[in-house]
Design an enzyme around this catalytic site. Sequence first.
Site, mmCIF file in Angstrom:
data_model
loop_
_atom_site.group_PDB
_atom_site.id
_atom_site.type_symbol
_atom_site.label_atom_id
_atom_site.label_comp_id
_atom_site.label_asym_id
_atom_site.label_seq_id
_atom_site.Cartn_x
_atom_site.Cartn_y
_atom_site.Cartn_z
ATOM 1 C CB VAL A 16 2.168 -10.744 -1.112
ATOM 2 C CG1 VAL A 16 2.760 -10.339 0.510
ATOM 3 C CG2 VAL A 16 2.913 -9.682 -2.221
ATOM 4 N N GLY A 17 3.321 -12.488 -4.305
ATOM 5 C CA GLY A 17 2.520 -13.202 -5.156
ATOM 6 C C GLY A 17 2.286 -11.487 -6.586
ATOM 7 C CB THR A 19 5.575 -11.694 -10.166
ATOM 8 O OG1 THR A 19 6.534 -10.875 -9.849
ATOM 9 C CG2 THR A 19 6.093 -11.990 -11.877
ATOM 10 C CE LYS A 40 9.781 -6.207 -9.758
ATOM 11 N NZ LYS A 40 8.825 -6.536 -8.730
ATOM 12 C CB SER A 44 17.001 -6.801 -6.951
ATOM 13 O OG SER A 44 15.704 -7.149 -5.682
ATOM 14 C CG ASP A 54 10.081 -10.878 -10.053
ATOM 15 O OD1 ASP A 54 10.003 -11.770 -9.929
ATOM 16 O OD2 ASP A 54 9.685 -9.520 -9.247
ATOM 17 N N GLY A 116 5.606 -3.250 -8.657
ATOM 18 C CA GLY A 116 6.645 -2.594 -8.064
ATOM 19 C C GLY A 116 7.531 -3.629 -7.352
ATOM 20 N N PRO A 211 -6.366 -18.086 -6.473
ATOM 21 C CG PRO A 211 -7.043 -19.133 -8.502
ATOM 22 C CD PRO A 211 -7.419 -18.029 -7.776
ATOM 23 N NE ARG A 212 -2.606 -22.053 0.434
ATOM 24 C CZ ARG A 212 -1.915 -22.300 1.211
ATOM 25 N NH1 ARG A 212 -1.976 -23.639 1.005
ATOM 26 N NH2 ARG A 212 -2.032 -21.930 1.996
#
Length: 246
Positions: A16-17, A19, A40, A44, A54, A116, A211-212
Amino acid sequence: MSRIRGLFVTGTDTGVGKTLITAALAAALRAEGRNVGVWKPVQSGASIGSGDTDAERLLRGSGIDERPESVAPFSFEAPLTPLLAARAAGIEISLEAIAAGGLPLMERYESLLIEGAGGVAVPLTHDALVIDWIAALGTPVLIVARSSLGTINHTLLTGFMLRQRGIEVAGVVLNDGPGPAAALEADDPSIAGNASLIEQYSGMRVLGRFPRISPDRALNAKELAKLTRTIDLSPIRQALNIDELR
């Protein structure tokens, strides 16, 4: 373990973003002169040195000068949930061992943004989910969720589970995800109302929308920090307990 000064960044799902947004928040806070680090605890899906972990993305995006092994003491190559990835590597991890891996970072930084693995119900050890680790840390939580259709259900469930455990939720950041920004809301009309409905039904604050970004676009810390202008950072500073550090 005793409560640390930090904010745990969880997601409503994997991918979902977390990182990207953790790195951007760290970059923005460090640009203000705050001594914020990233952690972090378990990762994995890639090997350190590949550039795809990450931890490596966190360091590139935040501009922090650390070794990725220090940021992610437990790193596994198999693209599995942490419990299964560790077992595939012949390692059995515990919450105590994970906590010990973060002690050097706690000593070097005033506060930590802790990313997480997946969501709060992801198996972390043989007897603990990610939410158990959050409870042990004693930190508030920032939820990262997709902006798109389906996010209301996932975000409400995540918030409900956290509150059942008495864990403070600092807020929610919606992420528009990778890809072209053009016609985003025309393609998914649910986006326009998702934030207000999450707030209405959960009582949690949506702090903004990230934003994208094109997946082919590599942004440095300065550029990422600028993108957080769409997010209210005040609750994040408060959760990190760093207002007085300015």
